[in-house]
Write an enzyme that holds these catalytic residues in place. Structure first.
Site, mmCIF file in Angstrom:
data_model
loop_
_atom_site.group_PDB
_atom_site.id
_atom_site.type_symbol
_atom_site.label_atom_id
_atom_site.label_comp_id
_atom_site.label_asym_id
_atom_site.label_seq_id
_atom_site.Cartn_x
_atom_site.Cartn_y
_atom_site.Cartn_z
ATOM 1 N N HIS A 243 46.551 36.073 41.954
ATOM 2 C CA HIS A 243 47.211 35.436 40.818
ATOM 3 C C HIS A 243 48.314 36.307 40.179
ATOM 4 O O HIS A 243 49.482 35.960 40.208
ATOM 5 C CB HIS A 243 46.185 35.113 39.717
HETATM 6 O O1 RIB Z 1 42.733 32.460 36.292
HETATM 7 C C1 RIB Z 1 43.222 33.656 36.850
HETATM 8 C C2 RIB Z 1 43.566 34.636 35.788
HETATM 9 O O2 RIB Z 1 42.395 34.956 35.021
HETATM 10 C C3 RIB Z 1 44.068 35.985 36.329
HETATM 11 O O3 RIB Z 1 44.969 36.553 35.414
HETATM 12 C C4 RIB Z 1 42.819 36.794 36.399
HETATM 13 O O4 RIB Z 1 43.092 38.200 36.323
HETATM 14 C C5 RIB Z 1 42.111 36.344 35.163
HETATM 15 O O5 RIB Z 1 42.643 37.069 34.050
#
Ligand code: RIB
Ligand code: CA
Length: 313
Positions: A243
């Protein structure tokens, strides 16, 4: 072109760690002014610890790391140890940090930086719940017009939620903070699950990290090995979505991504859909556009860039 001045607001988290490493490996495009940590994936003491571990892994103890808000604006903290492990950085065996936290609160660092840097030159890159950002905007509304942009990882539309059927984790944890940020008038670019779920760390891609044969490459491969066990089981995908590194990648090579300038509102009232990013992708309302909502990524191009840059550390 001079590098973009940014503050990364983060809740490390293995994917946050890779995002920080990518930013540090890209001085042509990014000048990292500091890291502000927030409670999210794990509680604040751990996110503040983990951010310093990453800086030391990269040999960058010059980067100031600030501790910020330890809980959402109005709600109890929700964490994600089930994904990231008890420490939030499970996987590699990395030493405890020796660099100290920078003095002062993260929110004050954000405000002071925006008030001292030339107007329109600083970009905020939130990778966790938006509590620090919203608190800064509430405490110092003048910073909104000083910000160049906010480029954040969060939200989802076609890809729906990952912590509830309706919501992505970062927005879900502090929906009131997200509502403030999306209503601030600051130019926003959203990197949602619609994009990050196409950035899967398949085995060949993770093998490429390991093949770097460096402490950074090995650590990244071991982080990914850890958190993909959860995502592989959940999504049945052939790799975990990476992500947060999509945020610095957007700054380094914007053309890897496509999206639309649309209206995005945040659900804060219903417990069923709390934290949903209601993205008007088809422009069916007359609500004013307030964000560039990204929808697609050149995944091969992203991983090629990421691997090349990690090789520099
Ligand atoms: O949903 C994914 C996000 O939530 C990413 O930033 C992960 O690190 C968590 O913070
Ligand atoms: Ca994160």
């Amino acid at each position: 072109m001079s590098p973009r001045k940014i503050i990364i607001d983060t809740d490390p988290g293995q994917d946050d760690a890779v995002a920080i490493l990518l930013a540090l490996a890209s001085p042509e495009e990014i000048e990292l002014l500091g890291l502000t940590t927030v409670a999210g994936n794990v509680p604040l003491p751990l996110t503040a610890r983990n951010a310093r571990i990453v800086c030391e892994l990269a040999g960058r103890t010059d980067i100031p790391v600030f501790a910020g808000c330890e809980r959402p604006l109005k709600r109890p903290l929700v964490t994600a140890e089930h994904v990231h492990g008890k420490t939030g950085l499970d996987g590699p065996d990395l030493p405890e940090p020796t660099m100290p936290l920078a003095p002062g609160h993260a929110v004050d660092f954000i405000i002071d930086t925006l008030r001292t840097q030339p107007e329109g030159e600083v970009t905020l890159c939130p990778l966790g719940p938006l509590t620090n950002i919203a608190t800064a905007l509430l405490r110092a509304p003048d910073i909104a017009e000083k910000l160049r942009e906010i480029v954040l990882m969060g939200g989802a539309y076609f890809e729906v939620g990952n912590i509830t059927p309706a919501a992505e984790f970062n927005i879900y944890v502090d929906p009131e903070a997200a509502e403030i940020v999306f209503g601030s008038g600051v130019p926003i670019t959203v990197v949602p699950l619609d994009v990050t779920h196409k950035a899967l760390v398949t085995k060949p891609r993770n093998d490429a990290f390991r093949a770097l044969g460096t402490p950074v490459g090995t650590a990244v491969a071991e982080m990914t090995d850890f958190f993909e066990r959860f995502d592989r089981e959940k999504y049945g995908s052939d790799g975990a979505p990476l992500h947060d590194p999509c945020v610095p990648a957007r700054l380094i090579r914007p053309n890897l991504f496509t999206g639309r300038h649309i209206n995005v509102e945040i659900e804060t009232k219903s417990e069923l859909t709390r934290g949903m990013t209601v993205a008007d992708w088809w422009r069916v309302t007359d609500r004013a556009p307030n964000a560039i909502f990204l929808g697609d990524i050149d995944a091969d191009g992203f991983f090629t860039l990421l691997t090349e840059r990690l090789a520099r550390l």
